[in-house]
Design a protein around this motif. Sequence first.
Motif, mmCIF file in Angstrom:
data_model
loop_
_atom_site.group_PDB
_atom_site.id
_atom_site.type_symbol
_atom_site.label_atom_id
_atom_site.label_comp_id
_atom_site.label_asym_id
_atom_site.label_seq_id
_atom_site.Cartn_x
_atom_site.Cartn_y
_atom_site.Cartn_z
ATOM 1 N N GLY A 145 -15.880 49.621 -8.623
ATOM 2 C CA GLY A 145 -14.600 50.244 -8.420
ATOM 3 C C GLY A 145 -13.666 49.776 -7.330
ATOM 4 N N LEU A 146 -13.945 48.390 -6.909
ATOM 5 C CA LEU A 146 -13.423 47.440 -6.220
ATOM 6 C C LEU A 146 -12.737 46.529 -6.756
ATOM 7 C CD1 LEU A 146 -12.514 47.616 -3.179
ATOM 8 C CD2 LEU A 146 -14.503 46.390 -2.789
ATOM 9 N N GLN A 147 -11.584 45.938 -6.637
ATOM 10 C CA GLN A 147 -11.205 44.790 -7.350
ATOM 11 C C GLN A 147 -10.522 43.956 -6.356
ATOM 12 O OE1 GLN A 147 -8.825 47.034 -10.324
ATOM 13 N NE2 GLN A 147 -10.087 46.209 -11.836
ATOM 14 N N LEU A 148 -10.466 42.476 -6.526
ATOM 15 C CA LEU A 148 -10.105 41.438 -5.709
ATOM 16 C C LEU A 148 -9.422 40.529 -6.664
ATOM 17 C CD1 LEU A 148 -10.992 40.460 -2.289
ATOM 18 C CD2 LEU A 148 -10.610 38.535 -4.092
ATOM 19 N N ASN A 149 -8.308 40.046 -6.474
ATOM 20 C CA ASN A 149 -7.600 38.709 -7.103
ATOM 21 C C ASN A 149 -7.273 37.690 -6.064
ATOM 22 O OD1 ASN A 149 -5.482 37.086 -7.996
ATOM 23 N ND2 ASN A 149 -5.430 38.453 -10.067
ATOM 24 N N PRO A 150 -8.042 36.689 -5.952
ATOM 25 C CA PRO A 150 -7.889 35.685 -5.042
ATOM 26 C C PRO A 150 -6.550 35.039 -5.217
ATOM 27 C CG PRO A 150 -9.945 35.350 -6.170
ATOM 28 C CD PRO A 150 -8.970 36.408 -6.917
ATOM 29 N N GLU A 151 -5.815 34.721 -6.296
ATOM 30 C CA GLU A 151 -4.410 34.144 -6.502
ATOM 31 C C GLU A 151 -3.412 35.086 -5.937
ATOM 32 O OE1 GLU A 151 -1.713 32.463 -10.027
ATOM 33 O OE2 GLU A 151 -3.744 32.547 -10.506
ATOM 34 N N SER A 152 -3.405 36.179 -6.434
ATOM 35 C CA SER A 152 -2.362 37.154 -6.093
ATOM 36 C C SER A 152 -2.540 37.856 -4.722
ATOM 37 C CB SER A 152 -1.781 38.164 -7.201
ATOM 38 O OG SER A 152 -3.166 39.043 -7.574
ATOM 39 N N ARG A 153 -3.767 37.802 -4.128
ATOM 40 C CA ARG A 153 -4.212 38.416 -3.063
ATOM 41 C C ARG A 153 -4.061 39.818 -3.221
ATOM 42 N NH1 ARG A 153 -5.488 34.479 0.286
ATOM 43 N NH2 ARG A 153 -5.463 35.816 2.150
ATOM 44 N N LEU A 154 -4.520 40.495 -4.038
ATOM 45 C CA LEU A 154 -4.487 41.905 -4.272
ATOM 46 C C LEU A 154 -5.825 42.586 -3.961
ATOM 47 C CD1 LEU A 154 -2.036 42.251 -7.338
ATOM 48 C CD2 LEU A 154 -1.378 42.768 -4.803
ATOM 49 N N VAL A 155 -5.930 43.735 -3.678
ATOM 50 C CA VAL A 155 -7.134 44.605 -3.472
ATOM 51 C C VAL A 155 -6.631 45.706 -4.075
ATOM 52 C CG1 VAL A 155 -8.956 45.179 -2.043
ATOM 53 C CG2 VAL A 155 -8.060 42.980 -1.644
ATOM 54 N N HIS A 156 -7.675 46.310 -4.820
ATOM 55 C CA HIS A 156 -7.602 47.913 -5.487
ATOM 56 C C HIS A 156 -8.733 48.372 -5.216
ATOM 57 C CE1 HIS A 156 -3.423 47.344 -7.208
ATOM 58 N NE2 HIS A 156 -4.073 45.987 -7.596
ATOM 59 N N ARG A 157 -8.843 49.568 -4.773
ATOM 60 C CA ARG A 157 -9.882 50.539 -4.538
ATOM 61 C C ARG A 157 -9.766 51.424 -5.579
ATOM 62 N NH1 ARG A 157 -10.369 53.507 0.619
ATOM 63 N NH2 ARG A 157 -8.403 54.423 -0.483
ATOM 64 N N GLU A 158 -10.522 51.567 -6.900
ATOM 65 C CA GLU A 158 -10.456 52.730 -7.769
ATOM 66 C C GLU A 158 -8.784 52.844 -8.109
ATOM 67 O OE1 GLU A 158 -12.599 55.736 -5.918
ATOM 68 O OE2 GLU A 158 -14.501 55.308 -6.725
ATOM 69 N N GLU A 168 -9.083 39.854 6.907
ATOM 70 C CA GLU A 168 -9.917 40.820 6.245
ATOM 71 C C GLU A 168 -9.988 40.540 4.897
ATOM 72 O OE1 GLU A 168 -8.127 44.209 9.149
ATOM 73 O OE2 GLU A 168 -7.239 44.181 6.875
ATOM 74 N N PHE A 169 -9.137 40.060 4.036
ATOM 75 C CA PHE A 169 -8.906 39.646 2.760
ATOM 76 C C PHE A 169 -10.000 38.572 2.701
ATOM 77 C CE2 PHE A 169 -7.747 36.943 -0.876
ATOM 78 C CZ PHE A 169 -7.428 38.171 -1.842
ATOM 79 N N GLU A 170 -10.078 37.541 3.486
ATOM 80 C CA GLU A 170 -10.960 36.381 3.410
ATOM 81 C C GLU A 170 -12.440 37.003 3.428
ATOM 82 O OE1 GLU A 170 -9.886 33.715 2.153
ATOM 83 O OE2 GLU A 170 -7.933 33.991 2.636
ATOM 84 N N LEU A 171 -12.710 37.812 4.273
ATOM 85 C CA LEU A 171 -13.939 38.432 4.580
ATOM 86 C C LEU A 171 -14.410 39.097 3.333
ATOM 87 C CD1 LEU A 171 -13.992 40.044 8.096
ATOM 88 C CD2 LEU A 171 -14.960 38.024 7.171
ATOM 89 N N LEU A 172 -13.421 39.754 2.473
ATOM 90 C CA LEU A 172 -14.014 40.443 1.299
ATOM 91 C C LEU A 172 -13.841 39.538 0.184
ATOM 92 C CD1 LEU A 172 -14.488 43.040 -0.067
ATOM 93 C CD2 LEU A 172 -12.008 43.611 -0.497
ATOM 94 N N ARG A 173 -13.121 38.483 0.166
ATOM 95 C CA ARG A 173 -13.214 37.252 -1.023
ATOM 96 C C ARG A 173 -14.835 36.758 -0.859
ATOM 97 N NH1 ARG A 173 -9.030 32.714 -2.365
ATOM 98 N NH2 ARG A 173 -9.009 32.329 -0.058
ATOM 99 N N CYS A 174 -14.970 36.457 0.242
ATOM 100 C CA CYS A 174 -16.328 35.841 0.540
ATOM 101 C C CYS A 174 -17.553 36.732 -0.117
ATOM 102 C CB CYS A 174 -16.684 35.569 1.941
ATOM 103 S SG CYS A 174 -15.953 33.997 2.626
ATOM 104 N N LEU A 175 -17.531 37.925 0.289
ATOM 105 C CA LEU A 175 -18.497 38.844 -0.017
ATOM 106 C C LEU A 175 -18.485 39.013 -1.554
ATOM 107 C CD1 LEU A 175 -18.406 41.613 2.773
ATOM 108 C CD2 LEU A 175 -20.002 39.663 2.385
ATOM 109 N N MET A 176 -17.454 39.075 -2.283
ATOM 110 C CA MET A 176 -17.004 39.549 -3.777
ATOM 111 C C MET A 176 -17.634 38.211 -4.373
ATOM 112 S SD MET A 176 -15.638 42.549 -4.216
ATOM 113 C CE MET A 176 -14.555 42.741 -5.602
#
Length: 245
Positions: A145-158, A168-176
């Motif tokens: 249910g979690l989505q991340l777009n590295p190029e547009s730097r968008l994050v969606h939760r459900e 915070e974005f870089e941390l989540l990107r590493c984990l994803m």
Amino acid sequence: MSKVAVVIEDDPDIRHLVETVLEQAGFETHSAANGAAGVAAVREHDPIVTTLDISLPGMDGLQVAKRIREFSSTYIVMLTARDEEIDILLGLEAGADDYLSKPFRPRELRARIEAMLRRPRGEPAPQIEGQPDPTLSEEWFEHDGLQLNPESRLVHREGESIELTRSEFELLRCLMEAQGRVVGKLTLADAMRYEGSGYGYVSASDARNVEVHMANLRRKLGDGPGKPRWIETVRGVGYRLSPAR
């Protein structure tokens, strides 16, 4: 683009040290000894980077950061002798991008600032009715249910847009990107600040900053500490994505 920096620091010795570090890195520097003058200097000179002491007379650094964030996207690095986790958290929530405890190493300050300039701050790409825009990039990382777009730097939760800071974005990107593998604090600190610069170690300040940014990220995702849905702590090692439900 000219490299302009503002130094907001009431201690003249530290102010001179920071000015020297920045000038050696090619910055034109402007300084202020109190919060009100610092806000005015940022407004007048429109700096790329602002260093900010948290324990200023009168208006403290937290208030200054909030004032600056009302009109400027300058990178803010807080410099302070206070290194309790709550102080770091308050500084980051007030708008700081990074945090260094005094006494700090001039090389570390310069390395962090140079890394920020390699990761220019950008505004989120436009969205349509809260959903990802497929024309921006086809590369979406998805997990439970979690989505991340590295190029547009968008994050969606459900389907709901989540606003994250750069760190915070870089941390989540590493984990994803790791897809369930454990990611260590060295890797996470490098992703947040040094962009593979080979800085080579994680200091106590680095590790604490990772922990505080991670706590902020979890809070924004709505991840509970008892049974985390998205991010698990692997004690003594780092973090990983929780198994999908």
